[in-house]
Design a protein around this motif. Structure first.
Motif, PDB file in Angstrom:
ATOM      1  N   MET A   1       0.601  -1.069   0.108  1.00  0.00           N
ATOM      2  CA  MET A   1       0.056  -0.066   0.038  1.00  0.00           C
ATOM      3  C   MET A   1       0.879   1.357   0.010  1.00  0.00           C
ATOM      4  SD  MET A   1      -3.346  -0.394   2.665  1.00  0.00           S
ATOM      5  CE  MET A   1      -4.107  -1.638   2.966  1.00  0.00           C
ATOM      6  N   ARG A   3       0.871   3.419  -2.480  1.00  0.00           N
ATOM      7  CA  ARG A   3       0.276   4.232  -3.773  1.00  0.00           C
ATOM      8  C   ARG A   3      -0.692   5.024  -2.930  1.00  0.00           C
ATOM      9  NH1 ARG A   3       1.250   2.296  -9.143  1.00  0.00           N
ATOM     10  NH2 ARG A   3       0.711   3.927 -10.374  1.00  0.00           N
ATOM     11  N   VAL A   4      -0.649   6.446  -3.194  1.00  0.00           N
ATOM     12  CA  VAL A   4      -1.678   7.242  -2.575  1.00  0.00           C
ATOM     13  C   VAL A   4      -2.951   7.284  -3.355  1.00  0.00           C
ATOM     14  CG1 VAL A   4      -1.954   9.555  -1.627  1.00  0.00           C
ATOM     15  CG2 VAL A   4       0.336   8.711  -1.287  1.00  0.00           C
ATOM     16  N   PRO A   5      -4.120   6.917  -2.924  1.00  0.00           N
ATOM     17  CA  PRO A   5      -5.171   7.080  -3.728  1.00  0.00           C
ATOM     18  C   PRO A   5      -5.534   8.579  -3.924  1.00  0.00           C
ATOM     19  CG  PRO A   5      -5.745   6.349  -1.363  1.00  0.00           C
ATOM     20  CD  PRO A   5      -4.349   6.491  -1.509  1.00  0.00           C
ATOM     21  N   LEU A   7      -8.957  10.719  -4.606  1.00  0.00           N
ATOM     22  CA  LEU A   7     -10.237  10.635  -5.006  1.00  0.00           C
ATOM     23  C   LEU A   7     -10.897  11.868  -5.706  1.00  0.00           C
ATOM     24  CD1 LEU A   7     -10.908  10.088  -1.169  1.00  0.00           C
ATOM     25  CD2 LEU A   7     -11.001   8.734  -2.943  1.00  0.00           C
ATOM     26  N   GLN A  18      -0.988   9.726   3.989  1.00  0.00           N
ATOM     27  CA  GLN A  18      -1.218   9.114   5.299  1.00  0.00           C
ATOM     28  C   GLN A  18       0.328   8.190   5.582  1.00  0.00           C
ATOM     29  OE1 GLN A  18      -4.788   6.870   6.043  1.00  0.00           O
ATOM     30  NE2 GLN A  18      -5.863   8.331   4.765  1.00  0.00           N
ATOM     31  N   ILE A  19       0.868   8.088   4.433  1.00  0.00           N
ATOM     32  CA  ILE A  19       2.285   7.194   4.503  1.00  0.00           C
ATOM     33  C   ILE A  19       3.366   8.144   4.601  1.00  0.00           C
ATOM     34  CG2 ILE A  19       0.951   5.161   3.407  1.00  0.00           C
ATOM     35  CD1 ILE A  19       2.434   6.184   0.786  1.00  0.00           C
TER      36      ILE A  19
ATOM     37  N   ILE B  17      -8.781   4.690   3.584  1.00  0.00           N
ATOM     38  CA  ILE B  17      -8.079   3.915   4.493  1.00  0.00           C
ATOM     39  C   ILE B  17      -6.716   3.370   3.501  1.00  0.00           C
ATOM     40  CG2 ILE B  17      -7.841   1.692   5.384  1.00  0.00           C
ATOM     41  CD1 ILE B  17     -10.902   1.788   6.267  1.00  0.00           C
ATOM     42  N   GLN B  18      -5.604   3.760   4.107  1.00  0.00           N
ATOM     43  CA  GLN B  18      -4.350   3.599   3.278  1.00  0.00           C
ATOM     44  C   GLN B  18      -3.348   2.634   4.145  1.00  0.00           C
ATOM     45  OE1 GLN B  18      -2.775   7.331   2.023  1.00  0.00           O
ATOM     46  NE2 GLN B  18      -4.717   7.938   1.893  1.00  0.00           N
ATOM     47  N   ILE B  19      -3.597   2.654   5.359  1.00  0.00           N
ATOM     48  CA  ILE B  19      -2.249   1.893   6.273  1.00  0.00           C
ATOM     49  C   ILE B  19      -3.202   0.591   6.425  1.00  0.00           C
ATOM     50  CG2 ILE B  19      -1.549   3.916   7.097  1.00  0.00           C
ATOM     51  CD1 ILE B  19      -3.236   3.272   9.752  1.00  0.00           C
ATOM     52  N   ASP B  20      -2.347  -0.571   6.743  1.00  0.00           N
ATOM     53  CA  ASP B  20      -2.850  -1.686   7.227  1.00  0.00           C
ATOM     54  C   ASP B  20      -3.268  -1.836   8.445  1.00  0.00           C
ATOM     55  OD1 ASP B  20      -2.006  -3.369   5.085  1.00  0.00           O
ATOM     56  OD2 ASP B  20       0.375  -3.217   5.668  1.00  0.00           O
ATOM     57  N   SER B  50      -9.972   2.245  -1.822  1.00  0.00           N
ATOM     58  CA  SER B  50      -9.175   1.861  -3.035  1.00  0.00           C
ATOM     59  C   SER B  50      -7.766   1.704  -3.037  1.00  0.00           C
ATOM     60  CB  SER B  50      -9.352   3.148  -4.272  1.00  0.00           C
ATOM     61  OG  SER B  50      -8.889   4.329  -3.453  1.00  0.00           O
ATOM     62  N   ALA B  51      -7.241   1.865  -1.869  1.00  0.00           N
ATOM     63  CA  ALA B  51      -5.728   1.505  -1.611  1.00  0.00           C
ATOM     64  C   ALA B  51      -5.647   0.349  -0.826  1.00  0.00           C
ATOM     65  CB  ALA B  51      -5.162   2.643  -0.783  1.00  0.00           C
ATOM     66  N   VAL B  52      -6.632  -0.391  -0.606  1.00  0.00           N
ATOM     67  CA  VAL B  52      -6.709  -1.590   0.149  1.00  0.00           C
ATOM     68  C   VAL B  52      -6.587  -2.748  -0.805  1.00  0.00           C
ATOM     69  CG1 VAL B  52      -7.987  -3.123   1.928  1.00  0.00           C
ATOM     70  CG2 VAL B  52      -8.180  -0.603   1.975  1.00  0.00           C
ATOM     71  N   GLU B  53      -5.658  -3.539  -0.875  1.00  0.00           N
ATOM     72  CA  GLU B  53      -5.452  -4.735  -1.670  1.00  0.00           C
ATOM     73  C   GLU B  53      -6.004  -5.876  -0.990  1.00  0.00           C
ATOM     74  OE1 GLU B  53      -1.401  -4.579  -2.687  1.00  0.00           O
ATOM     75  OE2 GLU B  53      -1.506  -2.513  -3.595  1.00  0.00           O
TER      76      GLU B  53
END
Lengths: 126, 126
Positions: A1, A3-5, A7, A18-19, B17-20, B50-53
């Motif tokens: 994860m 890749r910054v989404p 919107l 967030q990362i 949501i971008q983090i685990d 969309s960032a959640v795999e």
């Protein structure tokens, strides 16, 4: 994860950082964002940094670069959600985020984009 | 940075949501989100994944719990940006995300919230 989404809401793109951004993820974000601006014809990009605790010169430069790229593509960039501590650090570091507009939060950022557009329309009609 | 920022736009809260998410960060998100719903009187919560795999039963349960809490607080939850692979996995795992509405993207999620509100107004006026 890492890749910054991006919107999309109307003609505004919203990016929530967030990362921890490193060289590679910053490049990916710049490419994704510029591609998305072109693809959607967005007039504004809002970058939320409320989750970012530390802004150094690298992040500062990234924000300025994204703003410059977006402007080339006819979109304004507004950075929102800056923490007070981050603002203090930026000033202490002597980083002015040249060319980057800031707003307190997402709502005020969207309002600012509307103002900019109205001013442009008014200027064009004179 | 393991606190998920909650953006507010009008009476909609947007969470990307971008983090685990682990046990602790999920609890923090649930608390932050419910506090924010109460504080802002938001009528809708849109969760972008969309960032959640990978969505497993833990994440699926988290989404259902957030939706249930929000509903208690009179806010609808819509999950947007699900990847095709995630949808396939959810179905294969037999997880139906009970009680969670989904929309393709943020724009459609906002449109869905407007529809829900209009339907509620129409029902209330009968």
């Amino acid at each position: 994860m890492d890749r910054v989404p991006i919107l999309k809401l109307g003609d505004v793109l919203i990016v929530s950082i967030q990362i921890d951004l490193h060289d590679q993820s910053v490049l990916v974000l710049q490419e994704d964002l510029s591609a998305k601006v072109v693809e959607t014809g967005a007039r504004g990009v809002i970058i939320d940094i409320s989750a970012v605790e530390i802004v150094d010169s690298f992040i500062g430069r990234m924000l300025a670069t994204i703003a410059a790229i977006s402007r080339m593509l006819d979109a304004e960039t507004i950075v929102v959600g800056m923490r007070p501590a981050v603002a203090i650090t930026l000033v202490e570091l002597g980083l002015s985020l040249g060319g980057v507009r800031t707003a307190l939060n997402l709502e005020k950022g969207v309002a600012m984009l509307n103002q900019i557009e109205n001013a442009q329309i008014a200027a064009a009609s004179q």
